[in-house]
Design a protein around this motif. Structure first.
Motif, PDB file in Angstrom:
ATOM      1  N   TYR A 132     -11.377  43.305  19.714  1.00  0.00           N
ATOM      2  CA  TYR A 132     -10.309  43.330  18.712  1.00  0.00           C
ATOM      3  C   TYR A 132      -9.518  42.020  18.742  1.00  0.00           C
ATOM      4  O   TYR A 132      -9.255  41.418  17.705  1.00  0.00           O
ATOM      5  N   GLY A 133      -9.131  41.580  19.942  1.00  0.00           N
ATOM      6  CA  GLY A 133      -8.394  40.323  20.078  1.00  0.00           C
ATOM      7  C   GLY A 133      -9.188  39.136  19.556  1.00  0.00           C
ATOM      8  O   GLY A 133      -8.646  38.264  18.870  1.00  0.00           O
ATOM      9  N   LEU A 134     -10.486  39.112  19.843  1.00  0.00           N
ATOM     10  CA  LEU A 134     -11.345  38.025  19.367  1.00  0.00           C
ATOM     11  C   LEU A 134     -11.468  38.046  17.846  1.00  0.00           C
ATOM     12  O   LEU A 134     -11.359  37.005  17.191  1.00  0.00           O
ATOM     13  N   TYR A 135     -11.663  39.233  17.280  1.00  0.00           N
ATOM     14  CA  TYR A 135     -11.754  39.349  15.821  1.00  0.00           C
ATOM     15  C   TYR A 135     -10.475  38.862  15.152  1.00  0.00           C
ATOM     16  O   TYR A 135     -10.512  38.094  14.180  1.00  0.00           O
ATOM     17  N   GLU A 136      -9.337  39.321  15.655  1.00  0.00           N
ATOM     18  CA  GLU A 136      -8.053  38.918  15.068  1.00  0.00           C
ATOM     19  C   GLU A 136      -7.829  37.417  15.228  1.00  0.00           C
ATOM     20  O   GLU A 136      -7.285  36.760  14.338  1.00  0.00           O
ATOM     21  N   TYR A 137      -8.237  36.869  16.346  1.00  0.00           N
ATOM     22  CA  TYR A 137      -8.088  35.430  16.581  1.00  0.00           C
ATOM     23  C   TYR A 137      -8.948  34.621  15.606  1.00  0.00           C
ATOM     24  O   TYR A 137      -8.493  33.643  15.023  1.00  0.00           O
ATOM     25  N   ILE A 138     -10.188  35.048  15.433  1.00  0.00           N
ATOM     26  CA  ILE A 138     -11.108  34.324  14.548  1.00  0.00           C
ATOM     27  C   ILE A 138     -10.676  34.410  13.092  1.00  0.00           C
ATOM     28  O   ILE A 138     -10.786  33.433  12.346  1.00  0.00           O
ATOM     29  N   THR A 139     -10.169  35.566  12.675  1.00  0.00           N
ATOM     30  CA  THR A 139      -9.807  35.763  11.273  1.00  0.00           C
ATOM     31  C   THR A 139      -8.331  35.468  10.987  1.00  0.00           C
ATOM     32  O   THR A 139      -7.859  35.763   9.889  1.00  0.00           O
ATOM     33  N   LEU A 140      -7.634  34.898  11.928  1.00  0.00           N
ATOM     34  CA  LEU A 140      -6.202  34.633  11.766  1.00  0.00           C
ATOM     35  C   LEU A 140      -5.973  33.568  10.695  1.00  0.00           C
ATOM     36  O   LEU A 140      -6.520  32.477  10.757  1.00  0.00           O
ATOM     37  N   LYS A 141      -5.197  33.939   9.700  1.00  0.00           N
ATOM     38  CA  LYS A 141      -4.861  33.018   8.622  1.00  0.00           C
ATOM     39  C   LYS A 141      -3.367  33.149   8.334  1.00  0.00           C
ATOM     40  O   LYS A 141      -2.785  34.211   8.490  1.00  0.00           O
ATOM     41  N   PRO A 142      -2.719  32.057   7.897  1.00  0.00           N
ATOM     42  CA  PRO A 142      -1.301  32.146   7.555  1.00  0.00           C
ATOM     43  C   PRO A 142      -1.088  33.071   6.348  1.00  0.00           C
ATOM     44  O   PRO A 142      -1.905  33.103   5.436  1.00  0.00           O
ATOM     45  N   SER A 143      -0.008  33.833   6.364  1.00  0.00           N
ATOM     46  CA  SER A 143       0.271  34.751   5.252  1.00  0.00           C
ATOM     47  C   SER A 143       0.927  34.030   4.082  1.00  0.00           C
ATOM     48  O   SER A 143       0.986  34.561   2.983  1.00  0.00           O
ATOM     49  N   TYR A 144       1.430  32.844   4.311  1.00  0.00           N
ATOM     50  CA  TYR A 144       1.972  32.013   3.229  1.00  0.00           C
ATOM     51  C   TYR A 144       1.722  30.555   3.599  1.00  0.00           C
ATOM     52  O   TYR A 144       1.550  30.233   4.773  1.00  0.00           O
ATOM     53  N   PRO A 145       1.676  29.671   2.618  1.00  0.00           N
ATOM     54  CA  PRO A 145       1.386  28.253   2.890  1.00  0.00           C
ATOM     55  C   PRO A 145       2.408  27.641   3.848  1.00  0.00           C
ATOM     56  O   PRO A 145       3.611  27.824   3.694  1.00  0.00           O
ATOM     57  N   GLY A 146       1.901  26.968   4.849  1.00  0.00           N
ATOM     58  CA  GLY A 146       2.771  26.297   5.810  1.00  0.00           C
ATOM     59  C   GLY A 146       3.197  27.150   6.990  1.00  0.00           C
ATOM     60  O   GLY A 146       3.914  26.683   7.871  1.00  0.00           O
ATOM     61  N   GLU A 147       2.779  28.433   7.030  1.00  0.00           N
ATOM     62  CA  GLU A 147       3.150  29.296   8.160  1.00  0.00           C
ATOM     63  C   GLU A 147       2.445  28.817   9.420  1.00  0.00           C
ATOM     64  O   GLU A 147       1.255  28.522   9.419  1.00  0.00           O
ATOM     65  N   ASP A 148       3.185  28.758  10.507  1.00  0.00           N
ATOM     66  CA  ASP A 148       2.626  28.363  11.795  1.00  0.00           C
ATOM     67  C   ASP A 148       2.102  29.617  12.497  1.00  0.00           C
ATOM     68  O   ASP A 148       2.857  30.550  12.774  1.00  0.00           O
ATOM     69  N   VAL A 149       0.816  29.652  12.761  1.00  0.00           N
ATOM     70  CA  VAL A 149       0.195  30.827  13.385  1.00  0.00           C
ATOM     71  C   VAL A 149      -0.082  30.601  14.866  1.00  0.00           C
ATOM     72  O   VAL A 149      -0.816  31.368  15.480  1.00  0.00           O
ATOM     73  N   PHE A 150       0.531  29.578  15.459  1.00  0.00           N
ATOM     74  CA  PHE A 150       0.270  29.256  16.856  1.00  0.00           C
ATOM     75  C   PHE A 150       0.624  30.414  17.784  1.00  0.00           C
ATOM     76  O   PHE A 150      -0.154  30.778  18.663  1.00  0.00           O
ATOM     77  N   MET A 151       1.789  31.002  17.602  1.00  0.00           N
ATOM     78  CA  MET A 151       2.211  32.086  18.506  1.00  0.00           C
ATOM     79  C   MET A 151       1.330  33.323  18.348  1.00  0.00           C
ATOM     80  O   MET A 151       1.022  33.997  19.336  1.00  0.00           O
ATOM     81  N   ALA A 152       0.903  33.604  17.121  1.00  0.00           N
ATOM     82  CA  ALA A 152      -0.010  34.733  16.913  1.00  0.00           C
ATOM     83  C   ALA A 152      -1.347  34.461  17.605  1.00  0.00           C
ATOM     84  O   ALA A 152      -1.908  35.347  18.258  1.00  0.00           O
ATOM     85  N   ALA A 153      -1.841  33.227  17.469  1.00  0.00           N
ATOM     86  CA  ALA A 153      -3.098  32.856  18.130  1.00  0.00           C
ATOM     87  C   ALA A 153      -2.955  32.964  19.640  1.00  0.00           C
ATOM     88  O   ALA A 153      -3.851  33.465  20.326  1.00  0.00           O
ATOM     89  N   LEU A 154      -1.827  32.518  20.155  1.00  0.00           N
ATOM     90  CA  LEU A 154      -1.567  32.609  21.591  1.00  0.00           C
ATOM     91  C   LEU A 154      -1.535  34.069  22.042  1.00  0.00           C
ATOM     92  O   LEU A 154      -2.069  34.425  23.097  1.00  0.00           O
ATOM     93  N   GLY A 155      -0.944  34.931  21.228  1.00  0.00           N
ATOM     94  CA  GLY A 155      -0.895  36.360  21.549  1.00  0.00           C
ATOM     95  C   GLY A 155      -2.276  36.986  21.596  1.00  0.00           C
ATOM     96  O   GLY A 155      -2.591  37.760  22.506  1.00  0.00           O
ATOM     97  N   PHE A 156      -3.133  36.644  20.627  1.00  0.00           N
ATOM     98  CA  PHE A 156      -4.485  37.198  20.624  1.00  0.00           C
ATOM     99  C   PHE A 156      -5.316  36.646  21.777  1.00  0.00           C
ATOM    100  O   PHE A 156      -6.152  37.357  22.340  1.00  0.00           O
TER     101      PHE A 156
END
Length: 183
Positions: A132-156
């Motif tokens: 699940y963590g790997l899937y979420e990490y691979i498919t992680l995309k910003p929900s709006y332009p310019g959103e920083d997804v670093f912390m979400a990636a770190l969490g996964f």
């Protein structure tokens, strides 16, 4: 909490788990064969089947992970800040799992193959969690332009590391003990 503080705590946690694995026989010796919980497990009919005992262990691992995740989520949603409470929650969840694994290991009476079957089924929850963590990490995309997804990636990535360490620890605690059938 600073990034250095989080890194230090993570490193201490990994070192602690490594020490736990090195001294797992000592930890397992803390659970006595004569204890009421061990005797109670040995008397349950479902416990003698590696599939049903593995399923109960799978459910225990799921329940403990869900409780820890819900407590951490509730802690994040409150305005109250208690330093290091999340570490205490993670620590207590880890301790509860390790005690359950040690109890299952001490109570198990059966062949090496059936012990490995129980350990495989019980620890497979962490395989699913890691996937699940790997899937979420691979498919992680910003929900709006310019959103920083670093912390979400770190969490996964953290979810994947925790799942891998828990998988290894659970499987080693349950699957590789010298105790054989006594009947």
């Amino acid at each position: 909490m600073t990034k250095l503080g989080i890194s230090s705590i993570f490193l201490l946690g990994i070192i602690g788990i490594m020490l736990l694995l090195v001294f797992r026989r000592k930890v397992l010796s803390l659970i006595k064969q004569e204890s009421r919980l061990v005797k109670s497990l040995q008397q349950k009919s479902w416990f003698h089947n590696p599939y049903s005992s593995g399923l109960v262990l799978f459910l225990w691992n799921t329940l403990m992970t869900a409780i820890v995740a819900l407590l951490i989520f509730a802690l994040m949603m409150t305005e109250i800040y208690i330093p290091y409470l999340h570490i205490v929650i993670f620590g207590l969840g880890t301790l509860a799992c390790i005690l359950a694994w040690a109890t299952f290991s001490a109570a198990w009476v059966g062949s090496k193959k059936s012990r490995l079957t129980m350990a495989s089924i019980g620890s497979s929850f962490y395989v699913l969690l890691g996937m699940y963590g790997l899937y979420e990490y691979i498919t992680l995309k910003p929900s709006y332009p310019g959103e920083d997804v670093f912390m979400a990636a770190l969490g996964f990535m953290g979810v994947m590391v925790v799942a891998a360490v828990a998988l290894m620890t659970c499987f080693l605690f349950l699957g590789f003990q010298k105790k054989e059938a006594m009947h």
